[in-house]
Write an enzyme that holds these catalytic residues in place. Structure first.
Site, PDB file in Angstrom:
ATOM      1  N   ARG A  73      -3.076 -10.226   5.017  1.00 57.34           N
ATOM      2  CA  ARG A  73      -3.465 -10.275   3.881  1.00 57.34           C
ATOM      3  C   ARG A  73      -2.512 -10.116   2.965  1.00 57.34           C
ATOM      4  O   ARG A  73      -2.191  -8.457   3.165  1.00 57.34           O
ATOM      5  CB  ARG A  73      -4.742  -9.369   3.448  1.00 57.34           C
ATOM      6  CG  ARG A  73      -5.220  -9.772   2.407  1.00 57.34           C
ATOM      7  CD  ARG A  73      -6.857  -8.535   2.322  1.00 57.34           C
ATOM      8  NE  ARG A  73      -7.668  -8.713   0.540  1.00 57.34           N
ATOM      9  CZ  ARG A  73      -7.341  -7.869  -0.138  1.00 57.34           C
ATOM     10  NH1 ARG A  73      -6.641  -7.581   0.395  1.00 57.34           N
ATOM     11  NH2 ARG A  73      -7.949  -8.519  -1.059  1.00 57.34           N
ATOM     12  N   LYS A 120       1.354  -0.735  -0.437  1.00 61.08           N
ATOM     13  CA  LYS A 120       0.132  -0.116  -0.430  1.00 61.08           C
ATOM     14  C   LYS A 120       1.190   1.049   0.054  1.00 61.08           C
ATOM     15  O   LYS A 120       2.125   0.925   0.433  1.00 61.08           O
ATOM     16  CB  LYS A 120      -0.853  -0.095   1.323  1.00 61.08           C
ATOM     17  CG  LYS A 120      -2.072  -1.160   1.045  1.00 61.08           C
ATOM     18  CD  LYS A 120      -2.960  -1.148   2.011  1.00 61.08           C
ATOM     19  CE  LYS A 120      -4.352  -1.549   1.570  1.00 61.08           C
ATOM     20  NZ  LYS A 120      -5.143  -1.441   2.820  1.00 61.08           N
TER      21      LYS A 120
END
Length: 299
Positions: free
Chosen positions: A283, A243
């Site tokens: 994740r 991210k």
């Protein structure tokens, strides 16, 4: 922080996780920020799922809609028409005990996916995108997603966000009095509704990258143990993989001359921190690499 084992009831089978669980991301969409368009044919989808499992994924998390900032969601009917066949395909080719999660914020694709063989519903909206159009929330004060999860009796991942993917980074959606206090209040209210409806297995996800600035994401990560301590019976999922909170902190570093992208290495570093702060699931796009974090933290 010592790892606390947890269990999930997946289609009548009790699955025990005695070490941190790895969710492998399977993006079946042309516009994912990481690997959009790489896994679209049946062969590509099955091969990628098998590779994720071989690399150490405990759960396959399937999504057919991008939730990157600025992304547009599909209609529930269109998403259901894409998602359920992928689950059917995976059930035909993977081991029967493979745990499959579906990344959706609408009750219709969630229900169709579970009927096709999915085990877990992973909802980035926390039930906020699927409201009864005839007047606010659905039965018992819950969204239609909450009601559907209760009826299906499947594990549910409850994520924090504000706004929608195309509006979540606007200034009004990144305002917090205290980010941890605000998330604790959010989870407390949502958990109360879900538990009243009879939902049993609930995983909480603080929503890194959703309605949060880079600085807020890092503060949240550093204070993750405060949330874990307040919700000891709810396993916490950290979804940090590649991210912008990683890439934007690495812009001043010289590029690596060879090997993996710096965001992949940064993902392992932050996952190790999240696990040390009490996360019980991560994740990721690269399970093999992140097994380093789960193995060393759990040794």
């Amino acid at each position: 922080m010592e790892f606390q084992p947890f269990t999930l009831c997946c289609r009548g089978r009790l699955v025990t996780y005695s070490r941190p669980a790895i969710m492998g991301i399977l993006n079946v969409t042309p516009d994912s920020f990481y690997d959009g368009g790489r896994y679209l044919t049946d062969e590509q989808i099955v091969t990628r799922a098998q590779q994720l499992l071989s690399d150490g994924a405990d759960i396959i998390d399937v999504g057919v809609v991008s939730s990157r900032p600025g992304a547009q969601l599909l209609s529930p009917a269109d998403e259901a028409a894409k998602l359920a066949p992928v689950v059917t395909l995976l059930r035909q080719h993977l081991s029967p005990d493979t745990v499959i999660s579906v990344d959706t914020c609408y009750s219709l694709p969630a229900q169709r996916a579970v009927e096709a063989g999915a085990d877990i519903i992973n909802d980035i909206s926390g039930g906020q995108f699927d409201l009864d159009p005839k007047g606010g929330n659905g039965p018992n004060g819950a969204s239609r997603m909450f009601q559907t999860v209760a009826e299906l009796q499947v594990p549910y991942i409850l994520m924090h966000t504000k706004g929608t993917p195309d509006t979540m980074q606007r200034p009004e959606n990144t305002q917090y009095s205290d980010i941890v206090d605000d998330l604790v209040r959010y989870f407390s209210q949502k958990l109360d509704t879900l538990l009243r409806l009879g939902v049993k297995d609930i995983i909480i996800d603080p929503g890194f990258g959703f309605a949060k600035t880079v600085e807020q994401n890092h503060e949240l990560l550093n204070r993750l143990d405060e949330i874990v301590d307040l919700f000891p019976d709810r396993p916490l999922l950290a979804a940090l993989s590649n991210k912008s909170m990683i890439s934007k902190r690495l812009t001043d570093l010289p590029p690596l001359t060879a090997g993996l992208p710096s965001t992949e290495i940064g993902t392992v570093a932050l996952n190790a921190l999240a696990l040390d702060r009490g996360a019980r699931l991560i994740r990721v796009h690269n399970p093999a690499l992140n097994r380093i974090a789960t193995t060393l933290i759990n040794s």
